[in-house]
Write a protein that holds these residues in place. Structure first.
Motif, short mmCIF file in Angstrom:
data_model
loop_
_atom_site.label_atom_id
_atom_site.label_comp_id
_atom_site.label_asym_id
_atom_site.label_seq_id
_atom_site.Cartn_x
_atom_site.Cartn_y
_atom_site.Cartn_z
N ASP A 37 39.08 33.37 35.06
CA ASP A 37 37.92 32.50 35.31
C ASP A 37 38.07 31.71 36.59
N THR A 38 39.22 31.84 37.25
CA THR A 38 39.46 31.10 38.48
C THR A 38 40.16 31.98 39.52
N LEU A 39 39.95 31.60 40.77
CA LEU A 39 40.68 32.18 41.90
C LEU A 39 41.56 31.07 42.44
N ASN A 40 42.87 31.28 42.41
CA ASN A 40 43.82 30.21 42.74
C ASN A 40 44.64 30.58 43.96
N THR A 49 50.88 24.93 44.03
CA THR A 49 49.48 25.32 43.91
C THR A 49 48.63 24.50 44.87
N LEU A 50 47.75 25.18 45.60
CA LEU A 50 46.92 24.51 46.60
C LEU A 50 45.46 24.40 46.20
N ARG A 51 44.89 25.48 45.67
CA ARG A 51 43.45 25.50 45.40
C ARG A 51 43.18 26.20 44.08
N SER A 52 42.03 25.88 43.50
CA SER A 52 41.50 26.62 42.36
C SER A 52 39.98 26.62 42.45
N ILE A 53 39.40 27.80 42.52
CA ILE A 53 37.95 27.96 42.63
C ILE A 53 37.43 28.53 41.32
N ASP A 54 36.41 27.91 40.76
CA ASP A 54 35.80 28.39 39.51
C ASP A 54 34.89 29.57 39.82
N VAL A 55 35.42 30.78 39.68
CA VAL A 55 34.65 32.00 39.94
C VAL A 55 35.30 33.12 39.13
N ALA A 56 34.48 34.05 38.65
CA ALA A 56 35.02 35.18 37.89
C ALA A 56 35.96 35.98 38.77
N ALA A 57 37.19 36.19 38.29
CA ALA A 57 38.22 36.86 39.08
C ALA A 57 39.09 37.68 38.15
N HIS A 58 38.67 38.93 37.90
CA HIS A 58 39.30 39.72 36.85
C HIS A 58 40.32 40.73 37.34
N ALA A 59 40.19 41.17 38.59
CA ALA A 59 41.09 42.23 39.03
C ALA A 59 41.40 42.03 40.50
N GLY A 60 41.23 43.09 41.34
CA GLY A 60 41.69 43.07 42.72
C GLY A 60 41.07 41.98 43.58
N THR A 61 41.86 41.53 44.56
CA THR A 61 41.49 40.46 45.48
C THR A 61 41.85 40.90 46.90
N ALA A 62 40.99 40.61 47.90
CA ALA A 62 41.27 41.00 49.28
C ALA A 62 40.72 39.95 50.23
#
Length: 210
Positions: A37-40, A49-62
């Motif tokens: 539920d977050t991108l950290n 830990t620096l940041r946490s964004i409330d956004v759907a984040a289920h798998a790959g990140t680029a």
């Protein structure tokens, strides 16, 4: 094919409130990871830990140098990391079965887990430009110095493998220790990979050979 044991340099986490780590990317300063539920993000030097964004984040990140792309179930979101705003979405090629995500040469490279494929995708439209077959379930994907690497995870076995981007032939593998899975993969552009650790809630740095 060269085969060796992966050298784990450092473990980060577990992180507060994070049950599982999916995709991983690096913006040159901080490591970002998908946590459902977050991108950290965290500092790879201090581990803080620096940041946490409330956004759907289920798998790959680029990261493309400006924006973060994040797989959320059946879609890929383009996110402004400064504001956390989702700027655009495109369909994910696997329709929900996608795992790894990388940016290279103006394209997104998407791992489709159970289909054992890596797709080159147009980041504007989601059109599949070409596909590469793998012999294992594909998790993370990364490019570094013209080399295409991806993570695998089947049962208790996980490795990092460098493949020929034209044929899919496996050129080199780094075997992770038993029980140490790779859920996401990113290079720091130099001598380290960052690997998502799935349900361990950790991110691990692994020595890149060469």
């Amino acid at each position: 094919m060269k085969k060796s044991a992966a050298k784990i340099l450092r473990e980060y986490g577990p992180f507060p409130g994070v049950d599982s780590v999916g995709g991983v990317t690096y913006d040159g300063r901080q490591v970002w990871f998908a946590a459902g539920d977050t991108l950290n993000s965290f500092d790879p030097v201090s581990g803080k830990t620096l940041r946490s964004i409330d956004v759907a984040a289920h798998a790959g990140t680029a990261f493309d140098g400006q924006h973060i792309f994040q797989i959320a179930e059946d879609r890929i979101q383009k996110i402004d990391p400064d504001t956390g705003q989702v700027l655009a979405t495109i369909p994910a090629p696997g329709g929900g079965g996608d795992s790894g995500l990388a940016w290279a040469e103006g394209s997104l490279w998407v791992g489709e887990y159970r289909e054992r494929k890596i797709h080159q995708v147009d980041p504007e439209t989601g059109t599949i430009l070409r596909s590469i077959d793998s012999s294992r379930f594909v998790t993370g994907v990364t490019w570094v110095d013209g080399e295409l690497w991806h993570g695998t995870w089947e049962g208790d076995e996980s490795d990092l493998r460098r493949i020929d981007p034209l044929t899919g032939e496996v050129l080199e593998t780094l075997d992770m220790p038993p029980g140490t899975g790779v859920s996401g993969l990113e290079s720091d552009g130099a001598d380290r990979f960052f690997c998502g650790g799935g349900g361990s809630g950790k991110v691990r740095s692994v020595r890149r050979p060469g």
